[in-house]
Design a protein around this motif. Structure first.
Motif, PDB file in Angstrom:
ATOM      1  N   ILE A 261       0.838  -1.206   0.000  1.00 49.24           N
ATOM      2  CA  ILE A 261       0.000   0.000   0.000  1.00 49.24           C
ATOM      3  C   ILE A 261       0.870   1.252   0.000  1.00 49.24           C
ATOM      4  CG2 ILE A 261      -1.576   1.371   1.447  1.00 49.24           C
ATOM      5  CD1 ILE A 261      -3.107  -0.765   0.153  1.00 49.24           C
ATOM      6  N   ARG A 262       0.560   2.184  -0.906  1.00 51.32           N
ATOM      7  CA  ARG A 262       1.277   3.461  -0.995  1.00 51.32           C
ATOM      8  C   ARG A 262       0.451   4.626  -0.487  1.00 51.32           C
ATOM      9  NH1 ARG A 262       3.289   2.303  -7.015  1.00 51.32           N
ATOM     10  NH2 ARG A 262       4.771   0.683  -6.498  1.00 51.32           N
ATOM     11  N   GLU A 263      -0.845   4.590  -0.797  1.00 48.64           N
ATOM     12  CA  GLU A 263      -1.730   5.697  -0.429  1.00 48.64           C
ATOM     13  C   GLU A 263      -3.105   5.125  -0.126  1.00 48.64           C
ATOM     14  OE1 GLU A 263      -2.986  10.063  -2.187  1.00 48.64           O
ATOM     15  OE2 GLU A 263      -2.128   8.608  -3.551  1.00 48.64           O
ATOM     16  N   LEU A 264      -3.737   5.661   0.909  1.00 47.87           N
ATOM     17  CA  LEU A 264      -5.041   5.142   1.302  1.00 47.87           C
ATOM     18  C   LEU A 264      -5.914   6.261   1.846  1.00 47.87           C
ATOM     19  CD1 LEU A 264      -6.590   2.400   1.629  1.00 47.87           C
ATOM     20  CD2 LEU A 264      -5.843   2.449   3.993  1.00 47.87           C
ATOM     21  N   PHE A 265      -7.173   6.233   1.449  1.00 45.01           N
ATOM     22  CA  PHE A 265      -8.168   7.154   1.973  1.00 45.01           C
ATOM     23  C   PHE A 265      -8.957   6.414   3.044  1.00 45.01           C
ATOM     24  CE2 PHE A 265      -7.070   9.008  -2.006  1.00 45.01           C
ATOM     25  CZ  PHE A 265      -7.202  10.378  -1.806  1.00 45.01           C
ATOM     26  N   ILE A 266      -8.978   6.969   4.251  1.00 39.82           N
ATOM     27  CA  ILE A 266      -9.716   6.379   5.364  1.00 39.82           C
ATOM     28  C   ILE A 266     -11.089   7.047   5.400  1.00 39.82           C
ATOM     29  CG2 ILE A 266      -9.781   6.013   7.852  1.00 39.82           C
ATOM     30  CD1 ILE A 266      -7.440   4.584   6.425  1.00 39.82           C
ATOM     31  N   PRO A 267     -12.154   6.277   5.177  1.00 45.08           N
ATOM     32  CA  PRO A 267     -13.494   6.861   5.106  1.00 45.08           C
ATOM     33  C   PRO A 267     -14.010   7.271   6.489  1.00 45.08           C
ATOM     34  CG  PRO A 267     -13.634   4.485   4.962  1.00 45.08           C
ATOM     35  CD  PRO A 267     -12.176   4.819   4.982  1.00 45.08           C
ATOM     36  N   PRO A 268     -14.912   8.247   6.522  1.00 42.77           N
ATOM     37  CA  PRO A 268     -15.446   8.720   7.799  1.00 42.77           C
ATOM     38  C   PRO A 268     -16.319   7.697   8.513  1.00 42.77           C
ATOM     39  CG  PRO A 268     -16.548   9.818   5.971  1.00 42.77           C
ATOM     40  CD  PRO A 268     -15.429   9.007   5.388  1.00 42.77           C
ATOM     41  N   TRP A 269     -16.817   6.697   7.797  1.00 46.19           N
ATOM     42  CA  TRP A 269     -17.694   5.704   8.429  1.00 46.19           C
ATOM     43  C   TRP A 269     -16.921   4.602   9.155  1.00 46.19           C
ATOM     44  CZ3 TRP A 269     -17.596   6.341   3.062  1.00 46.19           C
ATOM     45  CH2 TRP A 269     -16.915   5.363   2.362  1.00 46.19           C
ATOM     46  N   LEU A 270     -15.609   4.598   9.045  1.00 47.37           N
ATOM     47  CA  LEU A 270     -14.808   3.580   9.723  1.00 47.37           C
ATOM     48  C   LEU A 270     -14.893   3.810  11.230  1.00 47.37           C
ATOM     49  CD1 LEU A 270     -13.045   1.266   8.680  1.00 47.37           C
ATOM     50  CD2 LEU A 270     -11.078   2.727   9.058  1.00 47.37           C
ATOM     51  N   GLY A 271     -15.389   2.827  11.966  1.00 48.41           N
ATOM     52  CA  GLY A 271     -15.643   3.006  13.390  1.00 48.41           C
ATOM     53  C   GLY A 271     -14.644   2.352  14.321  1.00 48.41           C
ATOM     54  N   SER A 272     -13.809   1.451  13.796  1.00 46.01           N
ATOM     55  CA  SER A 272     -12.878   0.729  14.660  1.00 46.01           C
ATOM     56  C   SER A 272     -11.608   0.403  13.890  1.00 46.01           C
ATOM     57  CB  SER A 272     -13.542  -0.568  15.141  1.00 46.01           C
ATOM     58  OG  SER A 272     -12.639  -1.366  15.835  1.00 46.01           O
ATOM     59  N   VAL A 273     -10.475   0.708  14.512  1.00 47.34           N
ATOM     60  CA  VAL A 273      -9.180   0.422  13.899  1.00 47.34           C
ATOM     61  C   VAL A 273      -8.301  -0.238  14.956  1.00 47.34           C
ATOM     62  CG1 VAL A 273      -7.129   1.406  12.805  1.00 47.34           C
ATOM     63  CG2 VAL A 273      -9.373   2.411  12.363  1.00 47.34           C
ATOM     64  N   ASP A 274      -7.930  -1.493  14.722  1.00 51.48           N
ATOM     65  CA  ASP A 274      -7.053  -2.191  15.661  1.00 51.48           C
ATOM     66  C   ASP A 274      -5.602  -1.791  15.415  1.00 51.48           C
ATOM     67  OD1 ASP A 274      -9.239  -3.456  16.768  1.00 51.48           O
ATOM     68  OD2 ASP A 274      -8.935  -5.335  15.687  1.00 51.48           O
ATOM     69  N   GLY A 275      -4.725  -2.190  16.292  1.00 50.42           N
ATOM     70  CA  GLY A 275      -3.323  -1.811  16.229  1.00 50.42           C
ATOM     71  C   GLY A 275      -2.564  -2.367  15.034  1.00 50.42           C
ATOM     72  N   MET A 276      -1.457  -1.732  14.741  1.00 50.02           N
ATOM     73  CA  MET A 276      -0.511  -2.152  13.711  1.00 50.02           C
ATOM     74  C   MET A 276      -1.156  -2.430  12.358  1.00 50.02           C
ATOM     75  SD  MET A 276       2.352  -1.804  15.180  1.00 50.02           S
ATOM     76  CE  MET A 276       3.425  -2.550  13.984  1.00 50.02           C
ATOM     77  N   VAL A 277      -2.193  -1.677  12.042  1.00 50.03           N
ATOM     78  CA  VAL A 277      -2.897  -1.878  10.772  1.00 50.03           C
ATOM     79  C   VAL A 277      -1.937  -1.797   9.591  1.00 50.03           C
ATOM     80  CG1 VAL A 277      -4.651  -0.918   9.244  1.00 50.03           C
ATOM     81  CG2 VAL A 277      -5.111  -1.136  11.656  1.00 50.03           C
ATOM     82  N   PHE A 278      -0.968  -0.880   9.650  1.00 48.69           N
ATOM     83  CA  PHE A 278      -0.007  -0.717   8.562  1.00 48.69           C
ATOM     84  C   PHE A 278       1.418  -1.013   9.011  1.00 48.69           C
ATOM     85  CE2 PHE A 278      -3.521   2.184   7.658  1.00 48.69           C
ATOM     86  CZ  PHE A 278      -3.939   1.655   6.456  1.00 48.69           C
ATOM     87  N   GLY A 279       1.596  -1.799  10.055  1.00 49.21           N
ATOM     88  CA  GLY A 279       2.924  -2.110  10.564  1.00 49.21           C
ATOM     89  C   GLY A 279       3.852  -2.643   9.479  1.00 49.21           C
ATOM     90  N   SER A 280       5.052  -2.105   9.422  1.00 54.25           N
ATOM     91  CA  SER A 280       6.087  -2.528   8.460  1.00 54.25           C
ATOM     92  C   SER A 280       5.676  -2.354   7.010  1.00 54.25           C
ATOM     93  CB  SER A 280       6.497  -3.981   8.713  1.00 54.25           C
ATOM     94  OG  SER A 280       7.016  -4.120  10.020  1.00 54.25           O
ATOM     95  N   SER A 281       4.753  -1.439   6.739  1.00 49.01           N
ATOM     96  CA  SER A 281       4.370  -1.148   5.353  1.00 49.01           C
ATOM     97  C   SER A 281       5.274  -0.038   4.837  1.00 49.01           C
ATOM     98  CB  SER A 281       2.893  -0.737   5.274  1.00 49.01           C
ATOM     99  OG  SER A 281       2.069  -1.827   5.553  1.00 49.01           O
ATOM    100  N   GLU A 282       6.429  -0.423   4.351  1.00 50.22           N
ATOM    101  CA  GLU A 282       7.471   0.511   3.965  1.00 50.22           C
ATOM    102  C   GLU A 282       7.102   1.410   2.794  1.00 50.22           C
ATOM    103  OE1 GLU A 282      10.631  -2.196   3.256  1.00 50.22           O
ATOM    104  OE2 GLU A 282      10.804  -2.728   5.384  1.00 50.22           O
TER     105      GLU A 282
END
Length: 87
Positions: free
Chosen positions: A36-57
């Protein structure tokens, strides 16, 4: 509905992703070590757990609204690697 833990872990071929409206949460490490290089996080996202993008260089840009839940979920690792941009 959620994108489960480690769903795209290590998937270097995925460089772009649009989070559909039916997705309301991202599981632990969902995009870890992905391409993944670029991502749009939508406003309806209600829960995000840890390390979602861990080590995504390759991750360069995250877009999210100023009042987004995601704002508080950015790990120190990502914070050091990139500057978040609010939309």
């Amino acid at each position: 509905t959620s994108i489960g833990a480690s769903a795209f872990d290590g998937c270097r071929a995925i460089t772009e992703f649009t989070i559909p409206e039916q997705i309301t949460s991202l599981g632990y490490g969902a995009f870890s070590s992905s391409g993944i290089r670029e991502l749009f996080i939508p406003p309806w996202l209600g829960s995000v757990d840890g390390m979602v993008f861990g080590s995504s260089e390759n991750l360069q840009t995250l877009h999210f609204q100023a009042n987004s839940l995601f704002r508080g979920a950015i790990t120190e690792e990502l914070h050091d690697a990139m500057e978040p941009k609010e939309i």
